[in-house]
Scaffold this active site. Structure first.
Site, mmCIF file in Angstrom:
data_model
loop_
_atom_site.group_PDB
_atom_site.id
_atom_site.type_symbol
_atom_site.label_atom_id
_atom_site.label_comp_id
_atom_site.label_asym_id
_atom_site.label_seq_id
_atom_site.Cartn_x
_atom_site.Cartn_y
_atom_site.Cartn_z
ATOM 1 N N ASP A 382 0.836 -1.209 0.000
ATOM 2 C CA ASP A 382 0.000 0.000 0.000
ATOM 3 C C ASP A 382 0.869 1.256 0.000
ATOM 4 O O ASP A 382 1.957 1.266 0.590
ATOM 5 C CB ASP A 382 -0.894 -0.026 1.253
ATOM 6 C CG ASP A 382 -2.057 0.951 1.115
ATOM 7 O OD1 ASP A 382 -2.302 1.436 -0.005
ATOM 8 O OD2 ASP A 382 -2.708 1.226 2.141
ATOM 9 N N HIS A 399 2.874 3.448 -9.024
ATOM 10 C CA HIS A 399 2.819 2.002 -9.273
ATOM 11 C C HIS A 399 4.108 1.525 -9.942
ATOM 12 O O HIS A 399 4.617 0.444 -9.651
ATOM 13 C CB HIS A 399 1.602 1.654 -10.123
ATOM 14 C CG HIS A 399 0.302 1.992 -9.457
ATOM 15 N ND1 HIS A 399 0.012 1.585 -8.174
ATOM 16 C CD2 HIS A 399 -0.771 2.725 -9.874
ATOM 17 C CE1 HIS A 399 -1.192 2.037 -7.827
ATOM 18 N NE2 HIS A 399 -1.685 2.745 -8.846
ATOM 19 N N LEU A 491 11.807 -19.975 -4.305
ATOM 20 C CA LEU A 491 10.739 -19.126 -3.772
ATOM 21 C C LEU A 491 9.496 -19.265 -4.647
ATOM 22 O O LEU A 491 9.588 -19.147 -5.868
ATOM 23 C CB LEU A 491 11.217 -17.661 -3.795
ATOM 24 C CG LEU A 491 10.161 -16.614 -3.436
ATOM 25 C CD1 LEU A 491 9.835 -16.665 -1.946
ATOM 26 C CD2 LEU A 491 10.630 -15.211 -3.822
HETATM 27 C C1 FPP Z 1 -1.928 0.033 -3.484
HETATM 28 O O1 FPP Z 1 -1.465 1.347 -3.420
HETATM 29 C C2 FPP Z 1 -1.291 -0.656 -4.603
HETATM 30 C C3 FPP Z 1 -1.960 -1.196 -5.693
HETATM 31 C C4 FPP Z 1 -3.428 -1.132 -5.814
HETATM 32 C C5 FPP Z 1 -1.264 -1.811 -6.826
HETATM 33 C C6 FPP Z 1 -0.040 -2.597 -6.488
HETATM 34 C C7 FPP Z 1 0.765 -2.628 -7.702
HETATM 35 C C8 FPP Z 1 2.110 -2.573 -7.744
HETATM 36 C C9 FPP Z 1 2.977 -2.632 -6.555
HETATM 37 C C10 FPP Z 1 2.793 -2.378 -9.029
HETATM 38 C C11 FPP Z 1 2.610 -3.506 -9.965
HETATM 39 C C12 FPP Z 1 3.375 -4.678 -9.532
HETATM 40 C C13 FPP Z 1 4.095 -5.412 -10.379
HETATM 41 C C14 FPP Z 1 4.774 -6.617 -9.899
HETATM 42 C C15 FPP Z 1 4.241 -5.024 -11.788
HETATM 43 P P1 FPP Z 1 -2.505 2.559 -3.587
HETATM 44 O O2 FPP Z 1 -2.519 2.933 -5.024
HETATM 45 O O3 FPP Z 1 -3.807 2.182 -3.006
HETATM 46 O O4 FPP Z 1 -1.778 3.670 -2.761
HETATM 47 P P2 FPP Z 1 -2.487 4.815 -1.891
HETATM 48 O O5 FPP Z 1 -3.142 4.125 -0.730
HETATM 49 O O6 FPP Z 1 -1.337 5.661 -1.475
HETATM 50 O O7 FPP Z 1 -3.438 5.498 -2.797
#
Ligand code: FPP
Length: 613
Positions: A382, A399, A491
């Site tokens: 997050d 992201h 892993l």
């Molecule tokens: C939450 O942060 C994160 C996500 C919804 C997406 C997770 C995706 C990645 C880490 C990148 C893609 C991964 C790979 C392996 C290519 P948020 O957007 O909700 O953050 P916020 O709470 O600050 O808004």
């Protein structure tokens, strides 16, 4: 007949050393006319369909040739089944599947009514080849019947390598078993794979007319886009300046890929001669493609016979000398049911994988005894959006940075020997985000899967989530990575994509209901382990540690079944700022937790002596 398998080791050695069958090399297949005919057919097919490959196989001692003809003919037979446009795609896929299923049934019997499979099962048994290594390549032929589109070279490369590498791997095993190892040093692996890219690209350019006639264009959009109009012209089979420029560009690339001096460094001169000759023939083939001009769109170009002779005549002399240096060991015939000699020990799988790059600080993982490490860590990554916001950047930049943190944390998991890492990458709720952000996340995933940053690491990838709603090319890529990494034992990295915990439980309940309705389960007797067995990823272990970055303290519909007894770890840092040291810190914290699983501490210690969980 020069290339039917010989009867015994000694004559075979003589045969092999001289490059032609010795008088004592009476073939074992003499008492099996069907097998003799099967090998003869494979040889003839290779000669007719692929004269250049046939000429290369002629550079190998006679005792090894039948195995190579069988492998070559089998790969071609399967390709032809998948390609046969007289049948609709579904029918072709079914025929490929039936061919593969028959092969697996026939393997233990050592025989097949189909001559190519007959030769293949005999070769596999005789040389103790593990044909399961072909599983992914074979499944790919099945998938190819649905047509292929490659956005970029990375996708194209993945497809080509997944198909060619296993077949070439078996050829290498035959050499290994004969006592002429073609082991590739790790530093030449990329060279070798690029060489095979060159083989594949030369093949595609040669067969362009046939592919276009079937409506196929097996080139990446990335290359076509560099020559605007070339894709449309090719589809119309129109020779244009854009097409001419594209072909020149591609033959240039292929020449570069097949010119790999380092590839044969330190290799036995026998296989080295074969590889050098192969490169020279590929160059001649690419010259023919360049010289063909508009005719390239009508028929496959072939180099002049005298050009091939100029390459092959000296190669034959060099090969005869090269192979005479080493006596070969050719296995005796294998009779189905007999155990046969033990297979040489395979190198431990981990020895073929690289270590992850170290953390830039040089910091090493903490020394946590393996018994104290959690088996399974699940992460809610997050804070990407906030990270971007704090920098005045669009959310998708957060992201992108988050994808970098994923690589870092995977490296840290390998460093410390973690067995399972599960990442909440895209939830069922994430579809409600702005479509641009959704596209950005899915695009990032596509990019990461195509680039495959963990390809040299001992990482098995799995996808957990709903099938059917992701863009099909992304789902294909996920399946491909699952297939190509499934034998890895280091892993297990599970990516939860279009995943929701309630959705998972609902689907499990539906599966149980279906089983009960069909009379396989008594609803009154359904126990927890029945439920666990019907989960979509039934073999995923319970989560020991659930870690969420970004400061929020929620579990957000993530793995409700598996986290029932998980330790929770919430950290304030945003995911893109996370690195492997944060994972190590989380693991260290975990080792200080007292886990009871609902029992008293004393009872828990009794249950798991030595470890208070
Ligand atoms: C939450 O942060 C994160 C996500 C919804 C997406 C997770 C995706 C990645 C880490 C990148 C893609 C991964 C790979 C392996 C290519 P948020 O957007 O909700 O953050 P916020 O709470 O600050 O808004």
């Amino acid at each position: 007949m020069s290339d039917v398998p010989p009867a015994t080791t000694a004559p075979a050695e003589r045969e092999a050393a001289s490059g032609s069958p010795g008088p004592a090399g009476r073939p074992v297949t003499g008492d099996d006319p069907a097998l003799r005919a099967a090998y003869r057919l494979c040889r003839r097919r290779t000669k007719d369909q692929d004269p250049a490959e046939y000429a290369l196989i002629q550079l190998v001692p006679a005792a090894l040739r039948p195995a190579l003809h069988a492998l070559w003919a089998a790969a071609n037979a399967l390709d032809d089944l998948g390609d046969d446009r007289t049948a609709p795609a579904a029918e072709r896929a079914a025929r490929v599947a039936a061919w593969i299923a028959a092969l697996h049934r026939e393997l233990p019997t050592g025989a097949s009514p189909d001559p190519v499979r007959h030769a293949l099962v005999d070769t596999a048994n005789r040389w103790r080849l593990d044909l399961s290594e072909l599983r992914d390549a074979m499944t790919q032929v099945q998938d190819d019947t649905r047509g292929r589109h490659f956005a970029d070279w990375a996708q194209w490369r993945t497809w080509g390598r997944d198909n060619l590498l296993p077949w070439f791997g078996l050829v290498r095993t035959v050499f290994d078993r004969a006592g002429v190892p073609v082991a590739l040093r790790l530093d030449t692996r990329e060279t070798y794979e690029e060489f095979l890219d060159g083989v594949r690209l030369t093949d595609i350019l040669t067969d362009l007319a046939a592919d276009l006639a079937q409506g196929d264009l097996l080139l990446p959009a990335e290359a076509l886009d560099l020559h605007p109009g070339s894709a449309a012209d090719l589809a119309q089979r129109r020779w244009s300046p854009a097409v001419a420029a594209l072909i020149a560009h591609l033959t240039g690339l292929a020449r570069q890929w097949v010119t790999q001096e380092a590839l044969t460094r330190g290799m036995h001169p026998g296989p080295a001669t074969v590889l050098h000759t192969m490169a020279a023939l590929l160059h001649a083939q690419l010259d023919a493609v360049d010289a063909a001009g508009p005719a390239l769109l009508n028929s496959p170009p072939r180099p002049a016979l005298r050009t091939r002779a100029r390459v092959l005549a000296p190669a034959r002399a060099r090969a005869a000398l090269a192979w005479s240096l080493t006596p070969l060991t050719v296995p005796p015939p294998h009779h189905p049911g007999s155990p046969g000699p033990p297979a040489p020990a395979r190198p431990a799988p981990t020895s073929t994988f690289r270590r992850p790059p170290p953390h830039p600080s040089g910091e090493q993982p903490p020394a946590i005894p393996p018994g104290r490490l959690p088996a399974h860590v699940a992460v809610i990554m997050d804070g990407n959006g906030r990270w971007a916001q704090q920098r005045g950047l669009p959310r998708h930049e957060g992201h992108r940075a988050g994808a970098g943190a994923v690589r870092e944390v995977v490296h840290g998991a390998l460093d410390i020997g973690l067995r399972h890492l599960t990442l909440y990458t895209f939830s069922t709720e994430n579809w409600h985000r702005d479509p641009e952000e959704v596209d950005a996340i899915l695009g990032l995933l596509r990019g990461e899967l195509a680039e495959d940053p963990f390809r040299d690491l001992d990482v098995r990838l799995r996808w957990h989530g709903r099938a059917g709603r992701l863009p099909p090319d992304l789902a294909d890529l996920l399946h491909l990575r699952e297939r190509t990494t499934r034998a890895r034992t280091g892993l297990t990295l599970t990516m939860c994509i279009d995943y929701g915990g309630r959705d998972e439980l609902t689907r499990t309940a539906a599966a149980l209901a279906g089983r009960a309705r069909a009379g396989h389960l008594d609803p009154a007797l359904i126990a927890e382990d029945d439920f666990a067995r019907h989960l979509p990823l039934a073999d995923m272990p319970d989560v020991d540690l659930l870690w969420r970055t970004g400061g929020e303290q929620r579990v957000s519909n993530f793995l409700p079944w598996h986290t029932a007894y998980a330790e929770l770890h919430f950290t304030p840092g945003l995911w893109p700022d996370t690195d492997r040291r944060d994972l190590w810190q989380a693991l260290t914290t975990y080792t200080h937790r007292q886990r009871h699983h609902g029992a008293t501490p004393a009872a828990a210690a009794q249950l798991t002596p030595g470890v208070t969980k």
